[in-house]
Scaffold this active site. Structure first.
Site, PDB file in Angstrom:
ATOM      1  N   ARG A   5       0.749  -1.143  -0.184  1.00  0.00           N
ATOM      2  CA  ARG A   5       0.022   0.273   0.052  1.00  0.00           C
ATOM      3  C   ARG A   5       0.925   0.994   0.198  1.00  0.00           C
ATOM      4  O   ARG A   5       2.109   0.983   0.403  1.00  0.00           O
ATOM      5  CB  ARG A   5      -0.645   0.073   1.377  1.00  0.00           C
ATOM      6  CG  ARG A   5      -1.796  -1.049   1.566  1.00  0.00           C
ATOM      7  CD  ARG A   5      -2.323  -1.016   2.997  1.00  0.00           C
ATOM      8  NE  ARG A   5      -3.529  -1.954   3.063  1.00  0.00           N
ATOM      9  CZ  ARG A   5      -3.235  -3.768   3.384  1.00  0.00           C
ATOM     10  NH1 ARG A   5      -2.319  -3.456   3.447  1.00  0.00           N
ATOM     11  NH2 ARG A   5      -4.147  -4.048   3.549  1.00  0.00           N
TER      12      ARG A   5
ATOM     13  N   LYS B  46      -1.541  -1.933   7.815  1.00  0.00           N
ATOM     14  CA  LYS B  46      -2.778  -2.004   8.772  1.00  0.00           C
ATOM     15  C   LYS B  46      -2.795  -2.572  10.099  1.00  0.00           C
ATOM     16  O   LYS B  46      -2.613  -3.667  10.438  1.00  0.00           O
ATOM     17  CB  LYS B  46      -4.582  -2.347   8.184  1.00  0.00           C
ATOM     18  CG  LYS B  46      -4.500  -1.175   6.662  1.00  0.00           C
ATOM     19  CD  LYS B  46      -5.897  -1.828   6.030  1.00  0.00           C
ATOM     20  CE  LYS B  46      -6.416  -0.945   5.521  1.00  0.00           C
ATOM     21  NZ  LYS B  46      -7.534  -0.907   4.725  1.00  0.00           N
TER      22      LYS B  46
ATOM     23  N   HIS C  14      -2.599   2.518  -5.904  1.00  0.00           N
ATOM     24  CA  HIS C  14      -3.449   1.120  -5.804  1.00  0.00           C
ATOM     25  C   HIS C  14      -3.703   0.260  -7.206  1.00  0.00           C
ATOM     26  O   HIS C  14      -3.617  -0.252  -6.734  1.00  0.00           O
ATOM     27  CB  HIS C  14      -4.673   1.731  -5.435  1.00  0.00           C
ATOM     28  CG  HIS C  14      -5.659   0.741  -4.791  1.00  0.00           C
ATOM     29  ND1 HIS C  14      -6.151  -0.006  -3.512  1.00  0.00           N
ATOM     30  CD2 HIS C  14      -7.145   0.203  -4.621  1.00  0.00           C
ATOM     31  CE1 HIS C  14      -6.286  -1.339  -3.044  1.00  0.00           C
ATOM     32  NE2 HIS C  14      -7.676  -0.874  -4.578  1.00  0.00           N
TER      33      HIS C  14
ATOM     34  N   ARG D 277      -1.279  -1.397  -7.133  1.00  0.00           N
ATOM     35  CA  ARG D 277      -0.621  -2.882  -5.926  1.00  0.00           C
ATOM     36  C   ARG D 277      -1.889  -3.741  -6.961  1.00  0.00           C
ATOM     37  O   ARG D 277      -1.744  -5.257  -6.330  1.00  0.00           O
ATOM     38  CB  ARG D 277      -1.794  -2.269  -5.337  1.00  0.00           C
ATOM     39  CG  ARG D 277      -1.949  -3.020  -3.670  1.00  0.00           C
ATOM     40  CD  ARG D 277      -2.662  -2.787  -2.373  1.00  0.00           C
ATOM     41  NE  ARG D 277      -3.307  -3.941  -1.920  1.00  0.00           N
ATOM     42  CZ  ARG D 277      -2.922  -4.379  -0.707  1.00  0.00           C
ATOM     43  NH1 ARG D 277      -1.603  -4.300  -0.974  1.00  0.00           N
ATOM     44  NH2 ARG D 277      -3.388  -5.017  -0.024  1.00  0.00           N
TER      45      ARG D 277
ATOM     46  N   HIS E 242      -3.772  -8.671   3.320  1.00  0.00           N
ATOM     47  CA  HIS E 242      -5.396  -8.801   3.810  1.00  0.00           C
ATOM     48  C   HIS E 242      -5.415  -9.655   4.609  1.00  0.00           C
ATOM     49  O   HIS E 242      -5.106 -11.106   5.027  1.00  0.00           O
ATOM     50  CB  HIS E 242      -6.037  -9.436   2.305  1.00  0.00           C
ATOM     51  CG  HIS E 242      -6.009  -8.689   1.499  1.00  0.00           C
ATOM     52  ND1 HIS E 242      -6.470  -9.005   0.383  1.00  0.00           N
ATOM     53  CD2 HIS E 242      -6.141  -6.974   1.465  1.00  0.00           C
ATOM     54  CE1 HIS E 242      -6.522  -7.666  -0.562  1.00  0.00           C
ATOM     55  NE2 HIS E 242      -6.178  -6.735   0.100  1.00  0.00           N
TER      56      HIS E 242
ATOM     57  N   TYR F  99     -10.030  -9.888  -7.167  1.00  0.00           N
ATOM     58  CA  TYR F  99      -9.093  -9.062  -8.034  1.00  0.00           C
ATOM     59  C   TYR F  99      -9.143 -10.265  -8.403  1.00  0.00           C
ATOM     60  O   TYR F  99      -8.214 -10.602 -10.259  1.00  0.00           O
ATOM     61  CB  TYR F  99      -7.122  -9.462  -6.993  1.00  0.00           C
ATOM     62  CG  TYR F  99      -6.654  -8.411  -6.613  1.00  0.00           C
ATOM     63  CD1 TYR F  99      -7.273  -6.623  -6.660  1.00  0.00           C
ATOM     64  CD2 TYR F  99      -7.219  -8.983  -4.889  1.00  0.00           C
ATOM     65  CE1 TYR F  99      -6.579  -5.751  -5.964  1.00  0.00           C
ATOM     66  CE2 TYR F  99      -6.750  -6.859  -4.049  1.00  0.00           C
ATOM     67  CZ  TYR F  99      -6.528  -6.031  -4.607  1.00  0.00           C
ATOM     68  OH  TYR F  99      -5.794  -5.053  -3.394  1.00  0.00           O
TER      69      TYR F  99
END
Length: 294
Positions: A145, A169, A238, A241, A264, A273
């Site tokens: 990211r 995250k 993004h 990514r 994730h 995706y």
């Protein structure tokens, strides 16, 4: 609504990033303003009807379903906290159902577009050009990211081991492998960086003034370079990514492996995706299934 103890809870117990906490606080302050307009002073006076009225007002003022869902997520989290500390006996937001949103399938860059850019010549003696090309290559090589890239520190890069440590995250660390070809580019860039970076700056990527990179600059780098090789309307970090994940899946990468690389929390986030890979999957299916052959 006094948010002090809740903000401390997000910082100390949930370990949320400052960016996430700021978003939560902004959403809750907006809800608090709505309550004052409705004449509601105490949080235990809030009921489901008031929450629905707030949702309606958000939609009437142009808020998208996605935005409303995010704000409601902030509100539901706050009421869960109040339940936990005994401020309320039941959450007025518990029965709220998220609004339906249409999933936007982003179109990734093609392999040809990415390779055309990465294979193009650049001034290896220029700090800016070396930095910009390394940013692009690192995005495509790792799928990280934008915020993760900005926060990479020099010590996080293991050139010898071809890995990089990323802070994702909720401050979750993960180790991401690097393609071997990027090694020389990193070493070359670090040499140039030494003459630019301020002593207090330990991030890998810096501005020309030697301080930490900022989000809009990273966005401009991607936009500037990819506009030269792609006619896509949407160009951003993004999308790069997204391109990383799609190209791996197109070439048979395991979905769980891609999930781990992207950082994730669940497979459902990674599965978006697979839509872009459907043409490839159909081709494989058509060539492999016995009943598909005429």
């Amino acid at each position: 609504m006094d948010l002090t103890s809740y903000i401390e809870y997000l910082q100390l117990e949930k370990n949320y990033s400052s960016h996430t906490i700021l978003a939560y606080e902004k959403d809750l302050n907006q809800f608090n303003s709505f309550l004052r307009e409705e004449g509601v002073q105490e949080v235990n006076e809030v009921n489901y009807s008031l929450i629905r009225s707030w949702v309606t007002s958000l939609l009437e003022n142009g808020g998208s379903n996605r935005t409303v869902n995010r704000k409601m997520s902030s509100l539901k989290s706050y009421f869960k906290f109040l339940l936990k500390v005994g401020e309320i006996t039941s959450s007025p937001a518990a029965s709220y159902k998220s609004l339906k949103i249409s999933k936007k399938i982003q179109i990734p860059f093609s392999t040809e577009e990415v390779l055309k850019l990465l294979d193009s010549p650049y001034d290896t003696t220029s700090f800016v050009e070396s930095r910009d090309f390394l940013i692009i290559e690192l995005f495509y090589a790792t799928g990280i990211r934008r915020e993760e890239l900005i926060n990479i520190k020099l010590k996080d890069v293991d050139v010898a081991g071809n890995t990089i440590k990323v802070l994702g995250k909720r401050n979750k660390e993960r180790i991401v492998p690097l393609v071997y070809s990027i090694k020389d580019h990193i070493e070359q860039y670090v040499v140039l960086r030494q003459s630019i970076a301020q002593p207090v700056t330990d991030e890998l990527f810096t501005t020309l003034k030697g301080v930490k990179m900022y989000p809009s600059l990273v966005y401009r780098v991607i936009k500037s370079y990819f506009s030269k090789v792609s006619l896509k309307v949407k160009i951003s970090p993004h999308v790069l990514r997204h391109t990383f994940a799609t190209h791996l899946l197109d070439r048979g990468a395991d979905l769980n492996a891609v999930k781990e690389l992207l950082g994730h929390a669940s497979l459902s986030s990674t599965q978006i995706y697979t839509h872009s890979s459907m043409a490839t999957l159909k081709g494989v299916y058509g060539n492999a299934h016995p009943r598909s052959k005429k």
